[in-house]
Scaffold this motif. Structure first.
Motif, mmCIF file in Angstrom:
data_model
loop_
_atom_site.group_PDB
_atom_site.id
_atom_site.type_symbol
_atom_site.label_atom_id
_atom_site.label_comp_id
_atom_site.label_asym_id
_atom_site.label_seq_id
_atom_site.Cartn_x
_atom_site.Cartn_y
_atom_site.Cartn_z
ATOM 1 N N GLY A 40 6.471 3.494 6.878
ATOM 2 C CA GLY A 40 7.348 2.403 6.487
ATOM 3 C C GLY A 40 6.976 1.097 7.157
ATOM 4 N N ARG A 41 6.639 1.162 8.434
ATOM 5 C CA ARG A 41 6.239 -0.052 9.150
ATOM 6 C C ARG A 41 4.932 -0.610 8.594
ATOM 7 N NH1 ARG A 41 7.742 -2.099 14.425
ATOM 8 N NH2 ARG A 41 6.126 -3.554 15.065
ATOM 9 N N PHE A 42 4.000 0.277 8.285
ATOM 10 C CA PHE A 42 2.718 -0.148 7.727
ATOM 11 C C PHE A 42 2.926 -0.851 6.389
ATOM 12 C CE2 PHE A 42 -0.952 0.819 4.982
ATOM 13 C CZ PHE A 42 -1.952 0.174 5.692
ATOM 14 N N LEU A 43 3.729 -0.265 5.523
ATOM 15 C CA LEU A 43 3.954 -0.841 4.199
ATOM 16 C C LEU A 43 4.824 -2.098 4.264
ATOM 17 C CD1 LEU A 43 4.432 2.406 2.123
ATOM 18 C CD2 LEU A 43 2.434 0.906 2.183
ATOM 19 N N GLU A 44 5.750 -2.151 5.210
ATOM 20 C CA GLU A 44 6.628 -3.307 5.328
ATOM 21 C C GLU A 44 5.868 -4.555 5.769
ATOM 22 O OE1 GLU A 44 10.295 -4.757 8.141
ATOM 23 O OE2 GLU A 44 10.126 -2.643 7.647
ATOM 24 N N HIS A 45 4.859 -4.376 6.570
ATOM 25 C CA HIS A 45 4.100 -5.517 7.087
ATOM 26 C C HIS A 45 2.879 -5.833 6.231
ATOM 27 C CE1 HIS A 45 6.525 -6.125 10.614
ATOM 28 N NE2 HIS A 45 6.542 -4.815 10.785
ATOM 29 N N GLY A 46 2.947 -5.531 4.963
ATOM 30 C CA GLY A 46 1.902 -5.920 4.035
ATOM 31 C C GLY A 46 0.703 -5.006 4.032
ATOM 32 N N GLY A 47 0.893 -3.791 4.455
ATOM 33 C CA GLY A 47 -0.216 -2.854 4.466
ATOM 34 C C GLY A 47 -0.590 -2.408 3.073
ATOM 35 N N ASP A 48 -1.854 -2.191 2.876
ATOM 36 C CA ASP A 48 -2.360 -1.716 1.600
ATOM 37 C C ASP A 48 -3.036 -0.374 1.848
ATOM 38 O OD1 ASP A 48 -3.230 -1.431 -0.972
ATOM 39 O OD2 ASP A 48 -4.847 -2.897 -0.807
ATOM 40 N N VAL A 49 -2.555 0.664 1.204
ATOM 41 C CA VAL A 49 -3.067 2.007 1.438
ATOM 42 C C VAL A 49 -4.539 2.097 1.048
ATOM 43 C CG1 VAL A 49 -2.811 4.432 0.813
ATOM 44 C CG2 VAL A 49 -0.790 3.015 1.147
ATOM 45 N N ARG A 50 -4.917 1.411 -0.024
ATOM 46 C CA ARG A 50 -6.321 1.437 -0.452
ATOM 47 C C ARG A 50 -7.226 0.819 0.608
ATOM 48 N NH1 ARG A 50 -5.923 -1.537 -5.890
ATOM 49 N NH2 ARG A 50 -4.315 -2.510 -4.648
ATOM 50 N N ALA A 51 -6.784 -0.271 1.216
ATOM 51 C CA ALA A 51 -7.581 -0.914 2.264
ATOM 52 C C ALA A 51 -7.705 -0.001 3.476
ATOM 53 C CB ALA A 51 -6.960 -2.242 2.664
ATOM 54 N N LEU A 52 -6.640 0.712 3.810
ATOM 55 C CA LEU A 52 -6.682 1.646 4.932
ATOM 56 C C LEU A 52 -7.673 2.769 4.664
ATOM 57 C CD1 LEU A 52 -5.482 2.616 7.643
ATOM 58 C CD2 LEU A 52 -3.832 3.904 6.294
ATOM 59 N N LEU A 53 -7.635 3.324 3.461
ATOM 60 C CA LEU A 53 -8.546 4.415 3.128
ATOM 61 C C LEU A 53 -9.995 3.936 3.061
ATOM 62 C CD1 LEU A 53 -6.439 6.293 0.442
ATOM 63 C CD2 LEU A 53 -6.815 6.936 2.823
ATOM 64 N N LEU A 54 -10.223 2.748 2.535
ATOM 65 C CA LEU A 54 -11.575 2.214 2.467
ATOM 66 C C LEU A 54 -12.134 1.924 3.852
ATOM 67 C CD1 LEU A 54 -11.366 -0.190 -0.606
ATOM 68 C CD2 LEU A 54 -12.559 2.001 -0.440
ATOM 69 N N SER A 55 -11.294 1.439 4.760
ATOM 70 C CA SER A 55 -11.784 1.150 6.114
ATOM 71 C C SER A 55 -12.128 2.445 6.840
ATOM 72 C CB SER A 55 -10.748 0.353 6.899
ATOM 73 O OG SER A 55 -9.603 1.132 7.149
ATOM 74 N N ARG A 56 -11.408 3.513 6.567
ATOM 75 C CA ARG A 56 -11.733 4.807 7.182
ATOM 76 C C ARG A 56 -13.064 5.323 6.666
ATOM 77 N NH1 ARG A 56 -7.611 9.372 6.968
ATOM 78 N NH2 ARG A 56 -9.290 10.307 8.131
ATOM 79 N N GLU A 57 -13.327 5.130 5.361
ATOM 80 C CA GLU A 57 -14.573 5.622 4.780
ATOM 81 C C GLU A 57 -15.771 4.860 5.303
ATOM 82 O OE1 GLU A 57 -14.184 5.488 0.570
ATOM 83 O OE2 GLU A 57 -12.702 7.093 0.496
ATOM 84 N N ARG A 58 -15.618 3.566 5.521
ATOM 85 C CA ARG A 58 -16.744 2.746 5.970
ATOM 86 C C ARG A 58 -17.075 2.959 7.434
ATOM 87 N NH1 ARG A 58 -14.497 -2.674 4.019
ATOM 88 N NH2 ARG A 58 -13.964 -2.014 1.932
ATOM 89 N N GLY A 59 -16.078 2.866 8.297
ATOM 90 C CA GLY A 59 -16.371 2.885 9.730
ATOM 91 C C GLY A 59 -15.852 4.095 10.463
ATOM 92 N N GLY A 60 -15.227 5.021 9.795
ATOM 93 C CA GLY A 60 -14.613 6.160 10.461
ATOM 94 C C GLY A 60 -15.566 7.263 10.844
#
Length: 61
Positions: A40-60
């Motif tokens: 909820g905090r992530f989504l409330e502060h303008g989080g984008d789930v797609r951006a989170l998943l893409l950042s994990r794929e690139r640098g994770g």
């Protein structure tokens, strides 16, 4: 809803889980509550789930 009332409700939910379900239920409710809070905090502060998943794929790795 103010933060103190929300804290009271969360505390009561954890108390009921601990009383009726035992320590395992208490831990489950606490863990799921923490996951829900983080999402909820992530989504409330303008989080984008797609951006989170893409950042994990690139640098994770």
């Amino acid at each position: 809803m103010t933060k103190d009332v929300l804290g009271l409700l969360i505390g009561m939910a954890l108390a009921f889980a601990g009383w009726f379900g035992g320590f395992g239920a208490f831990l489950l409710v606490a863990a799921l509550g923490a996951i829900g809070f983080a999402a909820g905090r992530f989504l409330e502060h303008g989080g984008d789930v797609r951006a989170l998943l893409l950042s994990r794929e690139r640098g994770g790795r």
